[in-house]
Every structure is written in structure tokens, then in C-alpha cells.
Design a protein around this motif. Structure first.
Motif, PDB file in Angstrom:
ATOM      1  N   HIS A  26       0.821  -1.212   0.000  1.00 52.28           N
ATOM      2  CA  HIS A  26       0.000   0.000   0.000  1.00 52.28           C
ATOM      3  C   HIS A  26       0.855   1.261   0.000  1.00 52.28           C
ATOM      4  CE1 HIS A  26      -3.884  -2.096   1.655  1.00 52.28           C
ATOM      5  NE2 HIS A  26      -3.373  -2.690   0.598  1.00 52.28           N
ATOM      6  N   CYS A  27       1.983   1.222   0.707  1.00 53.91           N
ATOM      7  CA  CYS A  27       2.856   2.396   0.743  1.00 53.91           C
ATOM      8  C   CYS A  27       3.399   2.703  -0.647  1.00 53.91           C
ATOM      9  CB  CYS A  27       4.011   2.158   1.722  1.00 53.91           C
ATOM     10  SG  CYS A  27       5.142   3.563   1.900  1.00 53.91           S
ATOM     11  N   GLN A  28       3.868   1.657  -1.349  1.00 54.14           N
ATOM     12  CA  GLN A  28       4.398   1.852  -2.702  1.00 54.14           C
ATOM     13  C   GLN A  28       3.323   2.308  -3.690  1.00 54.14           C
ATOM     14  OE1 GLN A  28       5.155  -0.667  -0.759  1.00 54.14           O
ATOM     15  NE2 GLN A  28       7.387  -0.669  -0.576  1.00 54.14           N
ATOM     16  N   LYS A  29       2.065   2.103  -3.323  1.00 50.54           N
ATOM     17  CA  LYS A  29       0.959   2.555  -4.176  1.00 50.54           C
ATOM     18  C   LYS A  29       0.471   3.946  -3.786  1.00 50.54           C
ATOM     19  CE  LYS A  29      -0.541  -2.137  -5.279  1.00 50.54           C
ATOM     20  NZ  LYS A  29      -1.628  -3.152  -5.161  1.00 50.54           N
ATOM     21  N   GLY A  30       1.232   4.598  -2.899  1.00 49.74           N
ATOM     22  CA  GLY A  30       0.938   5.993  -2.570  1.00 49.74           C
ATOM     23  C   GLY A  30       0.074   6.206  -1.357  1.00 49.74           C
ATOM     24  N   MET A  31      -0.130   5.180  -0.523  1.00 46.73           N
ATOM     25  CA  MET A  31      -0.969   5.336   0.662  1.00 46.73           C
ATOM     26  C   MET A  31      -0.120   5.889   1.802  1.00 46.73           C
ATOM     27  SD  MET A  31      -3.689   2.638   2.269  1.00 46.73           S
ATOM     28  CE  MET A  31      -4.938   3.211   3.413  1.00 46.73           C
ATOM     29  N   VAL A  32       0.110   7.183   1.745  1.00 46.20           N
ATOM     30  CA  VAL A  32       0.933   7.878   2.730  1.00 46.20           C
ATOM     31  C   VAL A  32       0.226   9.166   3.144  1.00 46.20           C
ATOM     32  CG1 VAL A  32       3.112   6.937   1.858  1.00 46.20           C
ATOM     33  CG2 VAL A  32       2.219   9.074   0.909  1.00 46.20           C
ATOM     34  N   MET A  33       0.744   9.779   4.212  1.00 44.48           N
ATOM     35  CA  MET A  33       0.143  11.003   4.735  1.00 44.48           C
ATOM     36  C   MET A  33       1.205  11.838   5.417  1.00 44.48           C
ATOM     37  SD  MET A  33      -2.980  11.379   7.483  1.00 44.48           S
ATOM     38  CE  MET A  33      -3.364  13.007   8.130  1.00 44.48           C
ATOM     39  N   ALA A  34       0.948  13.135   5.529  1.00 42.02           N
ATOM     40  CA  ALA A  34       1.874  14.040   6.204  1.00 42.02           C
ATOM     41  C   ALA A  34       1.106  15.024   7.078  1.00 42.02           C
ATOM     42  CB  ALA A  34       2.724  14.799   5.184  1.00 42.02           C
ATOM     43  N   ILE A  35       1.719  15.391   8.188  1.00 40.26           N
ATOM     44  CA  ILE A  35       1.142  16.372   9.114  1.00 40.26           C
ATOM     45  C   ILE A  35       2.160  17.476   9.343  1.00 40.26           C
ATOM     46  CG2 ILE A  35       0.327  16.756  11.488  1.00 40.26           C
ATOM     47  CD1 ILE A  35      -0.748  13.937  11.509  1.00 40.26           C
ATOM     48  N   ASN A  36       1.695  18.709   9.290  1.00 43.14           N
ATOM     49  CA  ASN A  36       2.509  19.898   9.574  1.00 43.14           C
ATOM     50  C   ASN A  36       3.710  20.057   8.646  1.00 43.14           C
ATOM     51  OD1 ASN A  36       0.781  20.689  11.636  1.00 43.14           O
ATOM     52  ND2 ASN A  36       1.984  19.714  13.240  1.00 43.14           N
ATOM     53  N   VAL A  37       3.492  19.835   7.365  1.00 46.34           N
ATOM     54  CA  VAL A  37       4.543  20.106   6.377  1.00 46.34           C
ATOM     55  C   VAL A  37       4.703  21.618   6.238  1.00 46.34           C
ATOM     56  CG1 VAL A  37       5.242  19.863   3.972  1.00 46.34           C
ATOM     57  CG2 VAL A  37       4.078  17.978   5.134  1.00 46.34           C
ATOM     58  N   ALA A  38       5.928  22.082   6.285  1.00 48.36           N
ATOM     59  CA  ALA A  38       6.186  23.515   6.177  1.00 48.36           C
ATOM     60  C   ALA A  38       5.886  24.009   4.766  1.00 48.36           C
ATOM     61  CB  ALA A  38       7.637  23.824   6.547  1.00 48.36           C
ATOM     62  N   PRO A  39       5.095  25.082   4.626  1.00 45.46           N
ATOM     63  CA  PRO A  39       4.790  25.615   3.284  1.00 45.46           C
ATOM     64  C   PRO A  39       6.066  26.007   2.549  1.00 45.46           C
ATOM     65  CG  PRO A  39       3.339  26.576   4.945  1.00 45.46           C
ATOM     66  CD  PRO A  39       4.400  25.827   5.691  1.00 45.46           C
ATOM     67  N   GLY A  40       6.156  25.598   1.313  1.00 44.00           N
ATOM     68  CA  GLY A  40       7.320  25.946   0.499  1.00 44.00           C
ATOM     69  C   GLY A  40       8.539  25.086   0.726  1.00 44.00           C
ATOM     70  N   SER A  41       8.449  24.113   1.626  1.00 42.81           N
ATOM     71  CA  SER A  41       9.607  23.253   1.912  1.00 42.81           C
ATOM     72  C   SER A  41       9.851  22.286   0.763  1.00 42.81           C
ATOM     73  CB  SER A  41       9.356  22.465   3.203  1.00 42.81           C
ATOM     74  OG  SER A  41      10.368  21.492   3.400  1.00 42.81           O
ATOM     75  N   LYS A  42      11.130  21.955   0.544  1.00 45.46           N
ATOM     76  CA  LYS A  42      11.461  20.957  -0.467  1.00 45.46           C
ATOM     77  C   LYS A  42      10.953  19.582  -0.044  1.00 45.46           C
ATOM     78  CE  LYS A  42      15.574  23.298  -2.277  1.00 45.46           C
ATOM     79  NZ  LYS A  42      17.038  23.197  -2.507  1.00 45.46           N
ATOM     80  N   LYS A  43      10.812  19.387   1.254  1.00 47.97           N
ATOM     81  CA  LYS A  43      10.249  18.139   1.758  1.00 47.97           C
ATOM     82  C   LYS A  43       8.732  18.278   1.802  1.00 47.97           C
ATOM     83  CE  LYS A  43      14.252  16.563   4.403  1.00 47.97           C
ATOM     84  NZ  LYS A  43      14.746  16.080   5.717  1.00 47.97           N
ATOM     85  N   SER A  44       8.143  18.262   0.635  1.00 46.10           N
ATOM     86  CA  SER A  44       6.698  18.426   0.497  1.00 46.10           C
ATOM     87  C   SER A  44       5.998  17.069   0.548  1.00 46.10           C
ATOM     88  CB  SER A  44       6.374  19.110  -0.825  1.00 46.10           C
ATOM     89  OG  SER A  44       6.770  18.292  -1.920  1.00 46.10           O
ATOM     90  N   PHE A  45       4.685  17.096   0.655  1.00 45.33           N
ATOM     91  CA  PHE A  45       3.930  15.849   0.631  1.00 45.33           C
ATOM     92  C   PHE A  45       4.111  15.144  -0.708  1.00 45.33           C
ATOM     93  CE2 PHE A  45       0.096  13.632  -0.793  1.00 45.33           C
ATOM     94  CZ  PHE A  45       0.067  12.589   0.129  1.00 45.33           C
ATOM     95  N   GLU A  46       4.082  15.908  -1.791  1.00 41.39           N
ATOM     96  CA  GLU A  46       4.226  15.326  -3.120  1.00 41.39           C
ATOM     97  C   GLU A  46       5.580  14.620  -3.258  1.00 41.39           C
ATOM     98  OE1 GLU A  46       3.164  18.376  -2.494  1.00 41.39           O
ATOM     99  OE2 GLU A  46       1.058  18.173  -3.112  1.00 41.39           O
ATOM    100  N   ALA A  47       6.654  15.244  -2.719  1.00 32.17           N
ATOM    101  CA  ALA A  47       7.976  14.628  -2.786  1.00 32.17           C
ATOM    102  C   ALA A  47       8.020  13.356  -1.940  1.00 32.17           C
ATOM    103  CB  ALA A  47       9.039  15.623  -2.310  1.00 32.17           C
ATOM    104  N   PHE A  48       7.363  13.389  -0.777  1.00 30.20           N
ATOM    105  CA  PHE A  48       7.305  12.218   0.105  1.00 30.20           C
ATOM    106  C   PHE A  48       6.564  11.069  -0.565  1.00 30.20           C
ATOM    107  CE2 PHE A  48       4.914  10.065   3.639  1.00 30.20           C
ATOM    108  CZ  PHE A  48       6.010   9.416   4.209  1.00 30.20           C
TER     109      PHE A  48
END
Length: 248
Positions: A139-161
Motif C-alpha cells: 500500500h505504501c508503494q501505491k501511494g498510501m501515505v500522509m503528512a502532518i505539519n509540512v512547512a509551506p514551500g519546503s522541499k520536503k513536500s507531501f508530493e515529494a514524500f
């Protein structure tokens, strides 16, 4: 006159209960999972896990203040939520960062005709980013992930994760955590059986956020709404009957 005052008092109580339970209706199977519900003075952000057969957390991103809670409501068939790190999205934090515990729900098997949804609730301790995934199969490899409190504009974005997760070659189940109580039984991970959860570390390292799991009560899904709403409706019926009696 005293009876009429009693009826009026009962009406006020019924309206109060009805108002309190209306906020809980968003926690049913048909709720809008992007909304946050309120329980007393603590804000609870509701996340639907695998709703309508999807391999997704809904919503998959949240901004949560310290002291607020996140409640994961699990849908069929069997999912989990495990804290990881940005760089190792499909691996439990405890494996990629030995000095950190992280949180994990354990597997939550749910029958297709279930009338209750098992839940896993945690309190967010700080504003640092938290990354998590479902450890069931791929499920993880199929994109079943989530993020909390991602900093706006950070390179470590949800999309990158999410992109890193989908390019991962393997995932670790993180199944040592226990399940949450469902009705009178318990759904457990491969090695856990109690209704308590593995506590998250209160220490932090760099930009890693932390949360504290807490006990949870299953969400009723009968008729698409919590049963407490029906109780409030019953009070209103009694009030109407009282007014009819006074009129006589």
C-alpha cells in the motif's frame, strides 16, 4: 405551571444534546473526512483510512496545532498507520532512527459489513513535520501515505514524500503495535493483542515531529450516524408529547 417549566427545561436539554451530537455526525462512514470535529475543548481532526476501497488517507495532509488530536478511522479491508521519516517513507521510524519510537496503530481488519469502525487516536505534541504510511502489503508503494505539519514551500513536500514512497523497493510492516478495541473484541497486529498502543517518543531529533497515542472508542456506523444522535431525537419526541399533554 411547574409541569410546563419542567417541559421547557427538558426541551432546552434536548436541544443542547442535539447540538453537541451534530458535530459528531462527521465521524460516521459517510462523513466528510476533511473536516475537524470538536470534543470538549480539544480539537479532533478526523482522517478516513481506505474509505470506499481506496488506498488513501482522506485527507492526506493536515496542519495540526500542539495539543490537538488526530483520529484515524479504519475502513475495510485491513489497513494501518505507521510513523516513518521523510527519507524512508515505507519503513517505521524505529528502524530508520533507532533513538526514536514513533507511533503505529497495528493492523485494523474491518469486515465489509461492519457497523463499527476501529479508530486510532493520537495527540500531536509539536509543529514539526510528521510522515506516515499504511504498512499493509504494498500500500505504501501505491501511494498510501500522509503528512502532518509540512512547512509551506519546503522541499520536503507531501508530493515529494509520496513520490519517494512509490519508488521504494520494499516496505516494513511495523506490525508490532497493537490494534484498537472494536466492540467487545480486539483487532491486533501480528504480535500485539491489547487495546493500548506503543507510546511515541516525546524526544525529537531535528525536524521530526512527535505524537502521543491514546485509547479510542470505535465509531458507530449504523444508519450512517452515531447512535447518540438518535438518543437526542428521542428526547425531542418526549418533549413534544409533553407539550401535547399540557395543551389538553
Amino acid at each position: 405551571m411547574q409541569f410546563a417549566n419542567l417541559v421547557l427545561s427538558t426541551l432546552c436539554l434536548a436541544l443542547t444534546v442535539s447540538g453537541q451530537t451534530s458535530g459528531m455526525s462527521g465521524m460516521s462512514m459517510a462523513s466528510n473526512s476533511s473536516k475537524a470535529a470538536s470534543q470538549g475543548q480539544v480539537r479532533v481532526h478526523v482522517v478516513q483510512v481506505g474509505m470506499n476501497g481506496s488506498l488513501a488517507f482522506s485527507p492526506n495532509q493536515l496542519q495540526v496545532n500542539p495539543g490537538e488530536m488526530v483520529q484515524f478511522q479504519f475502513h475495510p479491508k485491513n489497513h494501518s498507520v505507521v510513523q516513518s521519516t521523510f527519507d524512508n517513507p515505507c519503513t517505521p521510524m524505529a528502524e530508520s532512527m533507532p533513538n526514536m519510537t514513533g507511533f503505529r496503530s497495528g493492523f485494523m481488519p474491518v469486515a465489509a459489513d461492519a457497523t463499527e469502525l476501529p479508530v486510532f487516536t493520537m495527540m500531536v505534541n509539536d509543529t514539526k513535520p510528521m510522515w506516515m504510511y499504511c504498512s499493509q502489503a504494498t500500500h505504501c508503494q501505491k501511494g498510501m501515505v500522509m503528512a502532518i505539519n509540512v512547512a509551506p514551500g519546503s522541499k520536503k513536500s507531501f508530493e515529494a514524500f509520496r513520490s519517494l514512497a512509490m519508488s521504494s523497493s520494499s516496505s516494513s510492516t511495523g506490525s508490532s503495535g497493537s490494534g484498537a478495541t472494536v466492540g467487545s473484541g480486539t483487532s491486533s497486529g501480528s504480535s500485539g493483542s491489547s487495546s493500548s498502543s506503543v507510546p511515541a517518543s516525546n524526544s525529537s531529533s531535528g525536524a521530526v515531529g512527535s505524537a502521543t497515542p491514546s485509547s479510542s472508542t470505535p465509531v458507530q456506523t449504523t444508519n450512517g450516524a452515531p447512535r447518540s444522535v438518535a438518543n437526542a431525537a428521542g428526547l425531542l419526541v418526549l418533549v413534544i408529547a409533553g407539550f401535547a399533554f399540557v395543551g389538553l
